[in-house]
Scaffold this active site. Structure first.
Site, PDB file in Angstrom:
ATOM      1  N   CYS A   1       0.258   8.193   9.716  1.00 37.63           N
ATOM      2  CA  CYS A   1      -1.017   7.535  10.530  1.00 37.63           C
ATOM      3  C   CYS A   1      -0.624   6.786  11.527  1.00 37.63           C
ATOM      4  CB  CYS A   1      -1.649   6.588   9.324  1.00 37.63           C
ATOM      5  SG  CYS A   1      -2.194   7.487   7.949  1.00 37.63           S
TER       6      CYS A   1
HETATM    7  N1  SAJ Z   1       5.215  -1.531   8.726  1.00 34.07           N
HETATM    8  C1  SAJ Z   1       6.081  -2.640   9.254  1.00 34.07           C
HETATM    9  N2  SAJ Z   1       5.620  -3.851   9.187  1.00 34.07           N
HETATM   10  C2  SAJ Z   1       4.296  -4.026   8.522  1.00 34.07           C
HETATM   11  C3  SAJ Z   1       3.485  -3.288   8.181  1.00 34.07           C
HETATM   12  C4  SAJ Z   1       4.020  -1.850   8.193  1.00 34.07           C
HETATM   13  O1  SAJ Z   1       7.415  -2.274   9.730  1.00 34.07           O
HETATM   14  O2  SAJ Z   1       4.010  -5.478   8.971  1.00 34.07           O
HETATM   15  C5  SAJ Z   1       5.874  -0.026   8.575  1.00 34.07           C
HETATM   16  C6  SAJ Z   1       6.032   0.532   7.307  1.00 34.07           C
HETATM   17  O3  SAJ Z   1       7.118   0.146   6.819  1.00 34.07           O
HETATM   18  C7  SAJ Z   1       5.619   1.895   7.472  1.00 34.07           C
HETATM   19  C8  SAJ Z   1       4.953   1.619   9.096  1.00 34.07           C
HETATM   20  O4  SAJ Z   1       4.898   0.488   9.423  1.00 34.07           O
HETATM   21  O5  SAJ Z   1       6.705   2.515   7.970  1.00 34.07           O
HETATM   22  C9  SAJ Z   1       3.222   1.929   8.410  1.00 34.07           C
HETATM   23  O6  SAJ Z   1       2.935   1.330   7.406  1.00 34.07           O
HETATM   24  P1  SAJ Z   1       1.318   0.771   6.956  1.00 34.07           P
HETATM   25  O7  SAJ Z   1       1.485  -0.091   6.171  1.00 34.07           O
HETATM   26  O8  SAJ Z   1       0.540   0.768   8.104  1.00 34.07           O
HETATM   27  O9  SAJ Z   1       0.817   2.075   5.907  1.00 34.07           O
HETATM   28  P2  SAJ Z   1       0.333   3.513   6.257  1.00 34.07           P
HETATM   29  O10 SAJ Z   1       1.204   4.394   7.350  1.00 34.07           O
HETATM   30  O11 SAJ Z   1       0.415   4.206   4.981  1.00 34.07           O
HETATM   31  O12 SAJ Z   1      -1.133   3.136   6.866  1.00 34.07           O
HETATM   32  C10 SAJ Z   1      -2.022   3.473   5.822  1.00 34.07           C
HETATM   33  C11 SAJ Z   1      -3.351   3.462   6.797  1.00 34.07           C
HETATM   34  N3  SAJ Z   1      -4.511   3.906   6.340  1.00 34.07           N
HETATM   35  C12 SAJ Z   1      -5.288   4.780   6.705  1.00 34.07           C
HETATM   36  O13 SAJ Z   1      -5.275   5.229   7.954  1.00 34.07           O
HETATM   37  C13 SAJ Z   1      -6.361   5.255   6.099  1.00 34.07           C
HETATM   38  C14 SAJ Z   1      -3.642   2.001   7.394  1.00 34.07           C
HETATM   39  O14 SAJ Z   1      -5.046   1.957   8.121  1.00 34.07           O
HETATM   40  C15 SAJ Z   1      -3.630   0.902   6.194  1.00 34.07           C
HETATM   41  O15 SAJ Z   1      -3.901  -0.165   6.803  1.00 34.07           O
HETATM   42  C16 SAJ Z   1      -2.186   1.136   5.585  1.00 34.07           C
HETATM   43  O16 SAJ Z   1      -2.251   2.463   4.819  1.00 34.07           O
HETATM   44  C17 SAJ Z   1      -2.212   0.050   4.438  1.00 34.07           C
HETATM   45  O17 SAJ Z   1      -2.803  -0.957   4.569  1.00 34.07           O
HETATM   46  O18 SAJ Z   1      -1.594   0.342   3.323  1.00 34.07           O
END
Ligand code: SAJ
Length: 437
Positions: free
Chosen positions: A278
């Site tokens: 995403c």
């Molecule tokens: N990450 C960081 N630092 C952070 C947060 C995330 O390095 O502070 C990294 C994670 O390790 C990962 C990537 O970014 O590699 C994405 O992480 P994410 O927490 O955004 O998780 P995703 O990719 O599963 O995003 C999904 C998205 N959901 C949808 O698109 C419906 C996002 O909008 C959500 O906010 C997120 O899940 C969530 O909050 O879990």
């Protein structure tokens, strides 16, 4: 004589009576939970899926999506409220169809709408007056009107009069028990006001809160803002890590203290890079589209550059740590802990661990990995097998890339001679052999 119902009146009545036959195209982590919610709301629900294994597993009530409760699936399949098929002609008998197919990037990092186009082409032959089609796949503003609408109006039917077409961004957060398909507010926008009203009426039968917006483009842009917001703020956190490293400041302590601000701040954290299907992908759909219109999305491009450089930064830190111990990367045994793209998931798509492994191997290191959720890893042309985390004791350096909850970090700290922690999971330990971003 009773006047014949208009297509809109007929469909609205069937939605309210729950006699509308619903369908979901694409039964992945978005589509299958949505199909279940259609059935739980009282609708007949048919899933159309290209993967025979998925269809077979649904028919056997063998859920392949952790968020989909197997006993509930079994009950819905037994009562035939939920059916799954490979046969797209099943769409001919459906009144309300949600499309939940992937929208990845091509190798050229451009949007790949091939799955969306295929779904639209599958719909077209079966379109008839009184149908509702909702695209849920994350995509750039204009996709619904520029790709789906022409395919469906090519039948001679008119959106807003004969059939109804909307966009509604998926907001599924896999593994999140608090926020589910049913209780996450659902944004929806139609090609015409009538489309928005019919689409909202349908989703109001299924979700707790529906948020109608004025067009499909607004709805498409809402999702891109949500995920671009995350990507850019993660980029800021990563740049803060680079700056704090230069000034010998603990960036994790800075963020935790800033997070005590009760308003106007939202913590994001540095990491080894940006993984998942995403966050690294969705913003590039937006920057690609705005570039077509002559606008350079500089924030997105800069954040992509910073996030994309984090794996190399991690490898530089490893090189520095080995060098400080009079060791070269070349020939060193390096053990990666956690290769999934984020904590407590098994998905490795776009995982920064893949970049880190490639860079270390390119420098001549001997790399192994352990990950309780990823027993084997497709890496370039090879399949790497996970080794026990106990092997970390024999490594020259351990790199903690993904901090799954099930790992015994105290044992890791006791066992490993040198650890680079990219997630601050070892925040409770302080020792010369533990390094952080
Ligand atoms: N990450 C960081 N630092 C952070 C947060 C995330 O390095 O502070 C990294 C994670 O390790 C990962 C990537 O970014 O590699 C994405 O992480 P994410 O927490 O955004 O998780 P995703 O990719 O599963 O995003 C999904 C998205 N959901 C949808 O698109 C419906 C996002 O909008 C959500 O906010 C997120 O899940 C969530 O909050 O879990």
């Amino acid at each position: 004589m009773l006047e014949r119902e208009t297509p809109r009146q007929e469909l609205s009545r069937k939605i309210q009576e729950k006699t509308a036959r619903t369908a979901v195209v694409g039964l992945g982590y978005v589509g299958l939970p949505l199909l279940i919610e259609f059935a739980r709301a009282g609708f007949q629900a048919t899933g159309i899926e290209k993967d025979p294994e998925k269809v077979d597993r649904i028919r056997r009530a063998d859920s392949y999506i952790p968020d989909v409760d197997a006993p509930l699936l079994a009950e819905l399949v037994a009562s035939k409220r939920v059916q799954a098929t490979l046969d797209e002609s099943a769409l001919a008998d459906c009144d309300a169809v949600s499309i939940c197919v992937p929208t990845p990037l091509r190798k050229t990092r451009d949007p790949d709408l091939s799955f969306v186009v295929a779904a639209a082409e599958a719909m077209a032959p079966h379109m008839r007056p009184g149908m509702l089609v909702i695209l849920e796949s994350t995509t750039y503003p204009g996709t619904t009107e520029e790709v789906i609408l022409p395919a469906l109006e090519g039948t001679g039917l008119r959106a807003g009069k004969d059939f109804f077409l909307c966009f509604s961004p998926e907001r599924v957060d896999p593994g999140n028990a608090s926020f589910t398909t049913r209780n996450i507010p659902k944004v929806i926008g139609g090609v015409t006001p009538a489309c928005t009203e019919v689409g909202s009426l349908f989703y109001q039968q299924v979700m707790e809160r529906v948020v109608p917006v004025s067009s499909t483009r607004v709805a498409e842009m809402v999702k891109l803002l949500e995920n671009t917001f995350r990507m850019i703020n993660i980029g800021l956190a990563n740049e803060m890590a680079l700056m704090c490293n230069q000034m010998n400041i603990n960036v994790w302590e800075v963020i935790d203290a800033a997070a005590t601000k009760p308003f106007g701040f939202m913590p994001f954290y540095p990491g080894p890079g940006l993984g998942g299907h995403c966050i690294p992908v969705d913003p590039l759909y937006l920057s690609w589209k705005t570039k077509q219109a002559g606008h350079q999305a500089r924030f997105i491009d800069l954040a992509a550059e910073i996030n994309g450089a984090m794996p190399r930064y991690v490898v530089q830190k490893v090189q520095q740590a080995l060098n400080d111990r009079s060791m070269a990367v070349k020939g060193s045994r390096i053990h990666i802990v956690g290769v999934a793209y984020k904590r407590d998931v098994s998905d490795v798509r776009e995982s920064p661990a893949l970049d880190v492994i490639g860079l270390l191997e390119g420098m001549g290191a001997v790399v192994s990995y352990s990950d309780p959720l990823v027993p084997r890893l497709q890496f370039e042309s090879r399949v790497l097998e996970a080794v026990p985390i106990e092997d970390a004791a024999a490594a020259d350096c351990v790199v903690l890339i993904t901090d799954h909850s099930s790992v015994d970090y105290k044992a890791l700290v006791d066992r490993a001679p040198l650890i680079l922690d990219t997630r601050n999971r070892l925040r409770d330990y302080s020792a010369p052999h533990i390094l952080r971003l």
